[in-house]
Design an enzyme around this catalytic site. Structure first.
Site, short mmCIF file in Angstrom:
data_model
loop_
_atom_site.label_atom_id
_atom_site.label_comp_id
_atom_site.label_asym_id
_atom_site.label_seq_id
_atom_site.Cartn_x
_atom_site.Cartn_y
_atom_site.Cartn_z
N TYR A 99 23.62 4.67 -27.95
CA TYR A 99 23.47 5.69 -28.99
C TYR A 99 22.74 5.40 -30.00
CZ TYR A 99 27.90 6.52 -26.16
OH TYR A 99 29.53 6.46 -25.52
N SER A 253 34.45 13.58 -23.38
CA SER A 253 33.72 15.32 -23.71
C SER A 253 35.29 15.76 -23.59
CB SER A 253 33.02 15.19 -22.31
OG SER A 253 31.36 14.61 -22.78
N ALA A 256 34.62 18.99 -23.25
CA ALA A 256 33.66 19.90 -22.42
C ALA A 256 32.37 20.28 -23.02
CB ALA A 256 33.97 21.24 -21.24
#
Length: 365
Positions: A99, A253, A256
């Protein structure tokens, strides 16, 4: 994290039951009420974490989030998100070596940022922060030793002697046995309190579980893409396998990538890479579900985001890890805890979501 393969190599792009309803207010404009208690064990381990965590994928990222830019303002907002999460009672943070990582020009490593935030917070607060990070199964990494080497580098960046959860970020290109053995070695050396995997299918999950079990080590978690409109874990056997084997499912997520917050409409779709997936046409099909989510949110004096995250916690054995870019988002996530949708509402939302075709081209962490 999405892994792109090109002719020049690999590039990393890179998240009360029944009729009684709890009425409360938790909005972005109000301080988040701290969630007390509410911790669960990670799989079959003794590691306890909050029922909702914070994903740090966006912290320092310039490849997928932040409009390809990272600056002091965004860093201060990320620090504010960290502090607001802890103030609200959420103390689990999920990061990864890839990341930010400095792989992209100008990127800042998310692990380093999280470590700095923890260090600064602990100057005035004795709070215990649970850290989860991940090993990148890059094709040039081989064997168990590569896991230990990567873990030591992660620990150095975070500034800790051990982490609560260490996960294989995705299945290996040339097999997983050596990586699984590396997880076991890290556990036995006391460098991690629990081990897990990410993006593993049912067979890979069972194989990893069995290999660790021979050494008396529990497989604590499988982190996968899971939301109301991406329910593949329910279909492909991953959720059922996690429940059967006592493995916690960590949902990345969970909104979403912001689509289920209600922020985006067919007239105002997301920009950047998300806009290629969540098109105006797709968002049009999503509107009946979003309308019902907003109605339920209003009934509970909650936000659509809080309803969507609560839906996931209602699945049991699931810990959502939404990404928080700022304090306002973190405060809102706190409001997803401390109450529960009814069973009827949970199934109604699943039924409405089932009428929406799955989005294609989804980026995976």
């Amino acid at each position: 994290m999405a892994l792109q393969v090109s002719g020049t190599g690999f590039g990393l792009i890179h998240g009360s039951r029944g009729g009684f309803r709890v009425r409360g207010v938790a909005s972005e404009s109000m301080p988040a009420k701290k969630v007390e208690g509410g911790k669960v064990k990670l799989g079959g381990t003794e590691v306890k974490v909050t029922k909702l965590g914070i994903g740090a994928w966006s912290w320092g990222d310039t490849g997928y989030w932040n409009d390809s830019q990272w600056d002091d303002r965004k860093q201060k907002e990320a620090k504010a998100a960290f502090d607001a999460s802890i103030d609200g009672g959420i103390t689990l943070f999920d990061t990864a070596e890839v990341y930010g990582a400095g792989i992209m020009m100008g990127a800042v490593n998310s692990e380093t940022l999280l470590g700095d935030f923890i260090k600064e917070r602990k100057k005035n607060d004795s709070v215990e922060v649970a850290v989860a990070t991940k090993f990148a199964a890059l094709p040039w990494r081989f064997g168990r030793g590569s896991v230990l080497s990567a873990l030591q580098a992660s620990l150095s960046r975070i500034g800790l002697s051990s982490v609560d959860l260490y996960q294989l970020h995705w299945p290996g290109f040339w097999g997983n046995e050596g990586y699984i053995d590396g997880l076991g070695d890290a556990f036995e050396k006391g460098l991690v309190k629990a081990v897990g995997v990410s993006n593993y299918n049912e067979k890979q999950l069972r194989d990893a579980y069995a290999r660790l079990k021979k050494r008396g080590i529990p497989l604590a978690a499988n982190q996968v893409n899971y939301s109301l409109i991406y329910r593949n874990p329910e279909i492909n056997g991953v959720k059922a396998t996690c429940d059967e084997l006592g493995i916690t499912l960590i949902a990345y997520s969970p909104m979403a990538q912001g689509i289920l917050t209600g922020k985006y409409t067919p007239e105002r779709p997301p920009t950047g890479p998300r806009g290629k997936v969540y098109t105006p046409e797709y968002l049009t099909k999503l509107q009946p579900l979003m309308t019902r989510i907003k109605e339920i949110a209003q009934n509970y004096s909650r936000s659509p985001t809080q309803v969507v995250l609560n839906w996931l916690t209602c699945q049991d054995n699931v810990i959502p890890i939404p990404g928080a870019k700022n304090a306002e988002q973190a405060k809102e996530f706190v409001g997803a805890l401390g109450w529960r949708l009814t069973d009827e509402e949970v199934e109604e939302l699943r039924s409405l979501a089932a009428q929406i075709p799955p989005a294609t081209g989804l980026p995976f962490e």
